[in-house]
Design an enzyme around this catalytic site. Sequence first.
Site, short mmCIF file in Angstrom:
data_model
loop_
_atom_site.label_atom_id
_atom_site.label_comp_id
_atom_site.label_asym_id
_atom_site.label_seq_id
_atom_site.Cartn_x
_atom_site.Cartn_y
_atom_site.Cartn_z
N THR A 7 0.82 -1.08 -0.14
CA THR A 7 -0.10 -0.51 -0.41
C THR A 7 1.02 1.37 0.33
O THR A 7 1.71 1.27 0.91
CB THR A 7 -0.91 0.20 1.02
OG1 THR A 7 -1.75 1.60 1.41
CG2 THR A 7 -0.26 -0.56 2.94
N GLU A 8 0.42 2.08 -0.69
CA GLU A 8 1.43 3.24 -1.06
C GLU A 8 2.04 4.39 0.52
O GLU A 8 3.26 4.64 0.22
CB GLU A 8 1.44 3.91 -2.60
CG GLU A 8 -0.21 5.00 -2.06
CD GLU A 8 -1.12 4.08 -3.31
OE1 GLU A 8 -1.04 2.47 -2.66
OE2 GLU A 8 -2.50 4.21 -3.57
N ASN A 9 0.85 4.06 0.74
CA ASN A 9 1.48 4.87 2.23
C ASN A 9 2.52 4.17 3.15
O ASN A 9 2.65 4.24 4.27
CB ASN A 9 0.02 5.26 3.18
CG ASN A 9 -0.82 4.15 2.94
OD1 ASN A 9 -0.94 2.83 2.91
ND2 ASN A 9 -1.56 3.90 4.51
#
Lengths: 219, 219, 236, 236
Positions: free
Chosen positions: B53-55
């Site tokens: 997840t890009e966060n």
Amino acid sequence: MTQPTNTTGWTREQMAQRLAQDIPNGSYVNLGIGIPELVAKFVPEGRTLIYHTENGLLGMGPSPAEGQGDPELINAGKRHVTANPGAAFFHHADSFSMIRGGHIDLCVLGAMQVSKDGDLANWSTGEPDAIPAVGGAMDLVAGVKSVYVITQHCTKTGDPKLVDSCTYPLTGRGVINRIYTDLAVIDVTPDGFRLVELSPGVEFEYVQQRTGAPLLPIQ
Amino acid sequence: MTQPTNTTGWTREQMAQRLAQDIPNGSYVNLGIGIPELVAKFVPEGRTLIYHTENGLLGMGPSPAEGQGDPELINAGKRHVTANPGAAFFHHADSFSMIRGGHIDLCVLGAMQVSKDGDLANWSTGEPDAIPAVGGAMDLVAGVKSVYVITQHCTKTGDPKLVDSCTYPLTGRGVINRIYTDLAVIDVTPDGFRLVELSPGVEFEYVQQRTGAPLLPIQ
Amino acid sequence: MINKQVQSPAKAVEDIFDGATVMIGGFGEAGSPIELIHALIDQGAKGLTVVSNNCGSGEVGLAALLKAQRVAKVVCSFPRTANSTVFPDLYHSGKIELELVPQGTLAERIRAGGAGIPAFFTPAAVGTPLAECKESRVFDGKEFVMERGLKADFALIKGKLADTHGNVVYNKTARNFGPIMAMGSKVAIVQVERVVEPGEIDPEIVVTPGIFTDRVVEVANPAHESALVAAGVCYP
Amino acid sequence: MINKQVQSPAKAVEDIFDGATVMIGGFGEAGSPIELIHALIDQGAKGLTVVSNNCGSGEVGLAALLKAQRVAKVVCSFPRTANSTVFPDLYHSGKIELELVPQGTLAERIRAGGAGIPAFFTPAAVGTPLAECKESRVFDGKEFVMERGLKADFALIKGKLADTHGNVVYNKTARNFGPIMAMGSKVAIVQVERVVEPGEIDPEIVVTPGIFTDRVVEVANPAHESALVAAGVCYP
């Protein structure tokens, strides 16, 4: 200009001690290999400096006792060091982000030549058979906020190291702020070399004679 | 082209299940918000996927039990998630290095339009009063090795989402590899859309009529 | 003796000036330094440029700063939020400028700013409206767009634990933009639940080395944005 | 089930092909993956391009790989070493090509390669012989030189501990180029003292996330270059 190495002026330790007086408390400092390393020994009581070594350590401490070294805890000169409380390890790209990004307050380097415009030559004689090797010097001079040189005023053969323009290949252009030699402390200003302080017993003319560009008097 | 939403073909879950069959064991996968998130539920037994997840999390696990969520452990959709054994946290520049650097094997996204050249529009209607918001979609489509779209074949008003060329603002140009809709699985090839598989009971002509560009038959 | 601890959020943000560029950490509510933002609202600086991935929710934290009309411009990847009308209202009434940046480009621009890289090339946004008017260039047959490094006067960041030298560790996905904003700002201000002595954080696990941090301030029990919004809190 | 562990250094390097570009971690002896390098010598691949900060010492590890004439070119910041004549001899006899790169530029080029950045600008080397023939450009009144991202087919890296998903932690200053070389290579091969199960490394302290790692191999008691050199060892 070829004359015997002068015996007047500061010793290497005194040069390092003189430079150490000028580093404010809390500075992040990168010390080059050689005379620059001596600076750490002379930081005045009450000041804490944090030493960066470009191979990935902030908060570098002194060398460990003989035989206590860890081959994976070294400085940029590949010598065994220690990590002080509050230290941090990081990888090379992060380490040079600190350098290139202007986060390090001061870098102290040796020099082969410094020009009146602040150009530095300290990585190569340019001789055709030399093995070229640059390490982190070009990154340090390009990125660190202040770059000080600490060096003998003249070469072993008596030639000036402070010159009108460098004849050796450059490490960086217009990067040096101040020079500490055995004879004097000298600033690099827009007008050229300007004397800041003479070592005890040394006179202005003596330094000027051994400097390859005009030396402006103390302001 | 305006007709009632078709009731033929795969449900959202079946679309997700169909897509899940095509992801090899050990893949690093980034699932977009919405239908793409359903894919994780249908990964065949015996395969392990690692979700990015890009966060800042690799090894994202399923949502925690109701009330067990940690507001500082969320996914890109800002929903509470968990971290599987073998997970790692990292900052945003490292996270997008994984994306931009081609380290993620597959990204699954929703779409407003996909063109026969693989252009994707999924972030803005281009309406003047819309609040523009792009998030990580442009980075994902530009960097991830394979980019799959999962979407209803037509809009709610019956217009085709697979088009000759996108009329909405692009997310990326020539970035889509494959499309999973309620009606079919379709590859984007140098020759345009090519049918890979029809959903049960759906015929080629039915899909072609609802597709805004020529559909090549199964090869 | 080096001690970067300051005694309150108010003290930590006291010199943020009108017109300053301020990076604000967080992705959604994770990592949002609410107490520092509220201190900034109290402090009163205006005409700010805020660099942040989102624009907050409800009327607390970043959304409250916007609502108070202290922000002239946001540099942001996703200003739309389910639970806030603050940004949309300001945007539609022309009271705030938006520079929309793809999330990965935003992150890399911030890191580049901190790493002394004035510009770099990225494939993100090529061929889209966000690359219009930007210089592009082909490397090895593929097109890239040139993006500039981004620097700020201040950063407001939420960590988990720090020492007095400014070494910081974070909590889970609250890490997000914190480490790079500490790099990309002149004055990085970090709120943490606890400040400890140098030596109490293992040097192997430091995420933000102290050189990037200028001030640390203890906020023992930081508020969560979602809880404040659910409780209907409007700041101030 | 994902398991990146391979059973021996020999197995880990078996597919390194003639002419491959290989990044080799380490700064001096710290982080030098000696056992992987020795396995590569045994394996026999030649015509390699090696990207490494130094060129080894004595006649073990990287110096031994050079001595065996398997390396056509080195990309390096500091190929001179007190205790080795291997590189100087090859260089003077024209048997090896050298691309000299400032250390920070080398690090950033490797990171850029791994981060999908094809090129960036740096102030390092501007005005020096190392920037000759390179494109330069002025941003905000200061001159910068453009440098290209660097990618490799393989990386040989020394870590401390890894799990079977490829998450790696390092030991002290042996970290140096390891994390960025894992990013910058297609196949990152990491030797560690111990391989553990997923979950045994705290996700907060992972330095190289598994996505960057392709193979991990246990070398329980790795040799130290300085000890081998002091003992007069020549490999093989």
